[in-house]
Write a protein that holds these residues in place. Sequence first.
Motif, PDB file in Angstrom:
ATOM      1  N   PRO A 105       0.800  -1.085  -0.049  1.00 30.47           N
ATOM      2  CA  PRO A 105       0.115  -0.039  -0.053  1.00 30.47           C
ATOM      3  C   PRO A 105       0.789   1.349   0.088  1.00 30.47           C
ATOM      4  O   PRO A 105       1.665   1.342   0.711  1.00 30.47           O
ATOM      5  CB  PRO A 105      -0.959  -0.064   1.265  1.00 30.47           C
ATOM      6  N   PRO A 106       0.609   2.001  -0.901  1.00 30.50           N
ATOM      7  CA  PRO A 106       1.688   3.440  -0.850  1.00 30.50           C
ATOM      8  C   PRO A 106       1.887   3.834   0.391  1.00 30.50           C
ATOM      9  O   PRO A 106       3.149   4.292   0.427  1.00 30.50           O
ATOM     10  CB  PRO A 106       0.734   4.333  -1.947  1.00 30.50           C
ATOM     11  N   PRO A 107       0.919   4.487   1.324  1.00 30.93           N
ATOM     12  CA  PRO A 107       1.463   4.858   2.377  1.00 30.93           C
ATOM     13  C   PRO A 107       2.272   4.338   3.083  1.00 30.93           C
ATOM     14  O   PRO A 107       3.446   5.070   3.839  1.00 30.93           O
ATOM     15  CB  PRO A 107       0.091   4.878   3.394  1.00 30.93           C
ATOM     16  N   ALA A 108       2.356   3.056   2.942  1.00 34.68           N
ATOM     17  CA  ALA A 108       3.615   2.246   3.627  1.00 34.68           C
ATOM     18  C   ALA A 108       5.035   2.827   3.170  1.00 34.68           C
ATOM     19  O   ALA A 108       6.124   2.379   3.893  1.00 34.68           O
ATOM     20  CB  ALA A 108       3.582   0.860   3.788  1.00 34.68           C
TER      21      ALA A 108
END
Lengths: 258, 258, 257
Positions: A105-108
């Motif tokens: 997931p991009p936020p990670a």
Amino acid sequence: MSRLRESRWSGFGFLLLLLLLWEAAGRYGWIHKLFFPPATKILASFFQIVASGEVLGHVGVSLWRAGLGYGLAALVAITLGVLMGYWRVAYESLEVVVELLRAVPPPAIIPVAIVFLGIGDQMKVFIILFSCAFPILVNTMDGVRSVDPVLVRTARTFGLGQGALLWKVVLPAASPFIMTGLRIAVAIALILVVISEMVGATSGIGYFILDSQRSFRIPQMYAGMLVLALLGYTLNRGFLLADARLMAWHKGLTARQR
Amino acid sequence: MLEVRELRKEFQPLSGQPVVALGSVSFRVESGQFVSIVGPSGCGKSTLLQCIAGLSRPSAGRVLLHGREVTGPPEGLILLFQEYNKSLMAWRSVLRNVRFGLENRAGMSRGEMDAEARRYLELVGLKGFEAHYPWELSGGMQQRVAIARALVRRPEVMLMDEPFGSLDALTRIELEDALLRLWESLRATILFVTHDIEEAVYLSDRVYVLSCRPALVIEEIEVKLERPRHQLTTREDPRFIQARRHVFELISKEMAKA
Amino acid sequence: MARLPGKGLAVLLGCLVLWEVLARQSGALALYFPPASQVLATLAAIVGNGELLGHIAASLWRFAQGYALAAALAVSAGLCFGLWRPLYVLFEPLIELLRPMPSPATIPIAILFLGIGDRMKVAVTVYACFWPILLNTIDGVRAIDPVLMNTAATFRLGPWERFRKVVLPAASPQIVTGLRVSLAIALILVTTSEMVVSNDGLGFYILDRQRSFQIPEMYAAIVALAMIGYGLNRLFLTLDGWAMAWYKGLTRKEEIL
């Protein structure tokens, strides 16, 4: 978004009714005295922050980050997508790595980016690049793979070399799919720029909204959200217009097929 | 037992004058008869069937089944659609599709319904295909599933909207004879719409020729050919040829007007 | 996926080996980019000693609540809007106005009203997942072929029966698409809300490790998160493959033709 224009008056009337309810709710504190200001107050704040140029600076910064990330993503992803879509070897070699990276997931990735790039613009551009690349890549691949082999063979019989073939035949034929990927990526770019600005930033519309909330400038927070919604709407509309212009041939084709 | 009295159907397009699909259509069908309706393409044959089936409200005139006016889909009457493949349920097997015809009938257990469904599948020649899905079958076989689904309810009246129109000639011949055999053993009343003049004459007791918009019954032609009919001998019978010519001339005149 | 991706695995292995070698060469690089072996070892460690499990549980719980609630609300609303056009027309401008606003922008307002606990995170997740499921459901219902609805009518099906036996199955492929898209969105919003303000959950953990410069732990948690995302996706595809087998067959047939 052109659906907005086709809506009948009942819908706009309903919207108006909701706004009036909001106004009343805010004025008489039906929901929360502080956290739910009347619509007029929010609008006033909206005009104030726009007129003073305060929010426009933030919007500009956000657009810069998003635009750069998006543009780079498009460049990288379309190139890679064409390669992977056209040459089976490339696809088979890279698909596992691509799928693994896509699963994150991009936020990670934000903390990783912070480690390498700090909390400045570079980090945000990188995040946006990372997030936008995958939908563009996947859609480009699909598009290239779906190009009719008959088309390719026809071009070959006209003596087209590999480069010309890709540029003049494959790319245009795959363009509707690429456009779909690019369209999805616009929304993603906007989402990620907001996320990255909320996690670590001192400028940008995402930061502005969060900061307004933290310093309890509530009408301003709502106004910032309104700015963001308008931004999203405008970008979407702009993209659709460009899409309609560039893909007119495709619209006609699909309309006929239906 | 089925009477259509001065049926009129108008459509209001987005702009301009109303389109009169059916002008004033009147005819009678006696119990157990096989009646065909022929006419040029687009002259409202499907609209007529929709009105008779109670799926569409006529602008004027009435449809009477056993003397009672049809205002919604009546008991004992089934309409078979032209796009049979869209009318079958892709998520159900062939057996369950046919069973669908019985499901909203009280008093039958699932086992009983399945047994009936199997019976009718065998009747239409699809024994062994119960577990298949509709999209795994050819066009002709799909049409047979639709027919079995209708027959399993043992309707008094079957309305068929160009059922064999999109099939190849050989399949069509096969299904024409299959339909006649079924009709003779079940003695339902069939109202059969087609643009194929030969098919209409071959199958029917009576042929109604429909004019162009606004549709009227131009003429009623009685087909006095013996039953059972044979693809070769009946079609070579001088009375067949005469009837065919008569219908052809009427329709040619109509098409020349358009 | 019976075919083994030989070349792909080879390339992946090659990358990992390269990473390993480079990281070991340069101590500085290893600080920012520890070799895969170390990351995996750390992952095993923090899972083994239970350190990570609490955070995983917290995130999964928020995810489950948000996703399930969004699905229930959006599918119901979508079915209503799809079946009753006047209702949809009434809400359409509102939908079209709210839709383009990026979902993370709702985090500050959610914090305002719901605090910084689970409720805020679930609410934000529900909001974000709601739209794709809603729109796909509406599209799915609208796209049902009129012939199918007419068939139900000629067989004299009552409204509830028609809904259960025709509308739902016919719209289901599109509804499932919406549900699939929202899977990834839910995970993103949970992670984001945990990064913005939280004291547990994978999102919080990853950011916190970065801040306290425990880099291998940070990467380990990211790998864990990716694996969870992958696992959820696989689970979804399995259920989807089982329930929608008919649709797979149908669309495959159309491709061949």
